[in-house]
Motif scaffolding. Structure first.
Motif, PDB file in Angstrom:
ATOM      1  N   UNK A  14       5.454  -5.374   4.995  1.00 45.32           N
ATOM      2  CA  UNK A  14       5.565  -3.776   5.330  1.00 45.32           C
ATOM      3  C   UNK A  14       4.369  -3.318   5.890  1.00 45.32           C
ATOM      4  N   UNK A  17       1.153  -1.577   5.096  1.00 47.74           N
ATOM      5  CA  UNK A  17       0.272  -2.021   3.641  1.00 47.74           C
ATOM      6  C   UNK A  17      -0.505  -3.617   4.827  1.00 47.74           C
ATOM      7  N   UNK A  18      -0.406  -3.179   6.204  1.00 46.77           N
ATOM      8  CA  UNK A  18      -1.891  -3.677   6.308  1.00 46.77           C
ATOM      9  C   UNK A  18      -2.702  -2.735   5.853  1.00 46.77           C
ATOM     10  N   UNK A 116      -5.621  -9.317   1.291  1.00 45.43           N
ATOM     11  CA  UNK A 116      -4.408  -8.521   1.500  1.00 45.43           C
ATOM     12  C   UNK A 116      -3.450  -7.253   0.395  1.00 45.43           C
ATOM     13  N   UNK A 117      -3.501  -7.201   0.193  1.00 43.55           N
ATOM     14  CA  UNK A 117      -2.165  -6.249  -1.006  1.00 43.55           C
ATOM     15  C   UNK A 117      -0.967  -7.906  -0.913  1.00 43.55           C
ATOM     16  N   UNK A 118      -1.185  -8.069  -2.061  1.00 42.97           N
ATOM     17  CA  UNK A 118      -0.831  -9.772  -2.096  1.00 42.97           C
ATOM     18  C   UNK A 118       0.991  -9.153  -2.963  1.00 42.97           C
ATOM     19  N   UNK A 121       1.907  -8.075  -6.416  1.00 44.89           N
ATOM     20  CA  UNK A 121       2.037  -7.166  -7.452  1.00 44.89           C
ATOM     21  C   UNK A 121       2.872  -5.930  -6.587  1.00 44.89           C
ATOM     22  N   UNK A 122       2.574  -6.023  -5.839  1.00 50.72           N
ATOM     23  CA  UNK A 122       3.129  -5.009  -4.152  1.00 50.72           C
ATOM     24  C   UNK A 122       4.903  -5.063  -4.522  1.00 50.72           C
ATOM     25  N   UNK A 130       6.129  -2.397 -12.779  1.00 46.08           N
ATOM     26  CA  UNK A 130       4.982  -2.341 -12.603  1.00 46.08           C
ATOM     27  C   UNK A 130       4.145  -3.471 -13.559  1.00 46.08           C
ATOM     28  N   UNK A 131       3.319  -4.316 -13.259  1.00 49.14           N
ATOM     29  CA  UNK A 131       3.092  -5.624 -13.584  1.00 49.14           C
ATOM     30  C   UNK A 131       2.337  -5.463 -14.924  1.00 49.14           C
ATOM     31  N   UNK A 132       1.584  -4.036 -15.286  1.00 51.77           N
ATOM     32  CA  UNK A 132       1.240  -3.840 -16.122  1.00 51.77           C
ATOM     33  C   UNK A 132       1.428  -2.604 -16.470  1.00 51.77           C
TER      34      UNK A 132
END
Lengths: 242, 242
Positions: A14, A17-18, A116-118, A121-122, A130-132
């Motif tokens: 996306x 999300x840079x 960067x946004x991994x 998770x994203x 949600x991962x947590x």
């Protein structure tokens, strides 16, 4: 000025999300070396005289070998060029960024990393996972589904995020059950990240491979395993409005 | 227009690691609700009429309870305001973003999530530690050091990233050895993320707590455990030049 290499996390695909630093480094680059998981739409906005080099996998074609990529980065930096190595997600999350950094360092080339946004998770977040989540999972483990999963590597609580998880999904699910996960554990396949085929197929470890096959899920995809998957219907976010 | 809430990952504290979407949402916000780990320097650039609400922990003060934050987000959105909930790192990485999302959803308030660069990956990267590296570690687990670590939750291979890892470090290290990690495993404490006190203290599980105490390490901090820590001297990145 002297050449340099920046290893830049391009996020999950996306363009929003840079990071702002990634944008600025791209705008200043002489050469951009990218692969298929990088957010290539932003490359269209660059000056036409920026050299773009695609080293990614394409259907029926082999990717450029890592040692050739390393050599390319070093050679162009030595010629005084600003080289951006744009990667999908984050350079250090199963992205081989460390190898490229060491190759530059060993060649005496200035090199820096822009996280960067991994996708790990994203992409789950984009599909309501949600991962947590308090009371459900307080930890997550990110691993490649492309290797033999060993007991010491795989916790049996919390959340698992398996990158490159579509091919071999049946074997992966069986292996997790053999390692102690209940076959009734919720599991999801998230197809195509932030791409046009983005979708979520949900099941359990017992049936997720069959459900994914029935739905015709194709790579790339991420597999999430754990109770957080059951939150997806309630968590599915409303669209961002800018 | 109608009010809404955006749960926005602010990244690890470096303004250059904010996403472009985070920047745009902040620029359009009527209210920004932030905590101490969010990159507060970017708040100085906002219009003076943007309401800023700090709900974070401060020395000697308790943080605003989560249910009050939830209520605040909902009430302001209901009054037609654009609310940005700016969080350090990523909203879903031990950030309680899921609770806020569900609170908005249950109240009928439009809500979306903007993932951020997680501190769990980017702070190690900034200090020369790749969470994965070919031939060294093919997986990583992120967990909070603030809870009792159980065997099923903690793998014994790959990389561990323990958020909030400074206080109780001696007990955490002992616990990991009891769970099967070798006392000679490399371990690092990374102090203060991208802040002014940013530094790395390296040792092994046997001595990291003593080394951190001797160095006077204070929270906030992240603890990394695994062979990737030994790569730090070779990996220490050159500075980014913009």
């Amino acid at each position: 000025g002297p050449g340099r290499v920046d290893l830049v996390g391009g996020g999950p695909g996306d363009p929003g999300l840079l990071t702002t630093r990634a944008r600025r480094l791209l705008a200043q680059a002489d050469v951009v070396v990218h692969d298929t998981l990088a957010p290539t739409s932003v490359l269209d906005e660059l000056d036409p005289d920026v050299e773009l080099v695609d080293v990614g996998k394409t259907a029926g074609h082999h990717p450029v070998p890592q040692h050739e990529i390393n050599l390319f980065l070093v050679e162009h930096a030595r010629r005084g060029r600003r080289v951006v190595r744009l990667k999908g997600g984050d350079p250090f999350v199963l992205g081989r960024g460390g190898e490229e950094l060491l190759a530059c360092r060993e060649a005496g080339v200035t090199v820096a990393v822009t996280p960067g946004v991994t996708s790990a998770v994203s992409v789950p977040a984009a599909l309501g996972i949600p991962v947590t989540h308090r009371g459900v999972s307080r930890s997550f483990t990110v691993l490649s589904a492309h290797e033999d999963l060993r007991a010491g590597q795989v916790p049996t609580e919390g959340t698992l995020v398996l990158l490159m998880g579509v091919s071999g999904l049946a074997a992966t699910a069986d292996r997790l059950v053999a390692l102690g996960w209940s076959a009734t554990t919720p599991a999801a396949v998230l197809e195509d990240g932030f791409g046009e085929r983005q979708r979520r197929v949900v099941g359990t470890l017992a049936d997720i491979a069959g459900r994914a096959e029935q739905a015709g899920v194709r790579p790339p995809g991420i597999v999430v395993v754990g109770e957080v998957v059951a939150l997806a219907p309630a968590m599915q976010p409303d669209p961002v409005v800018l």
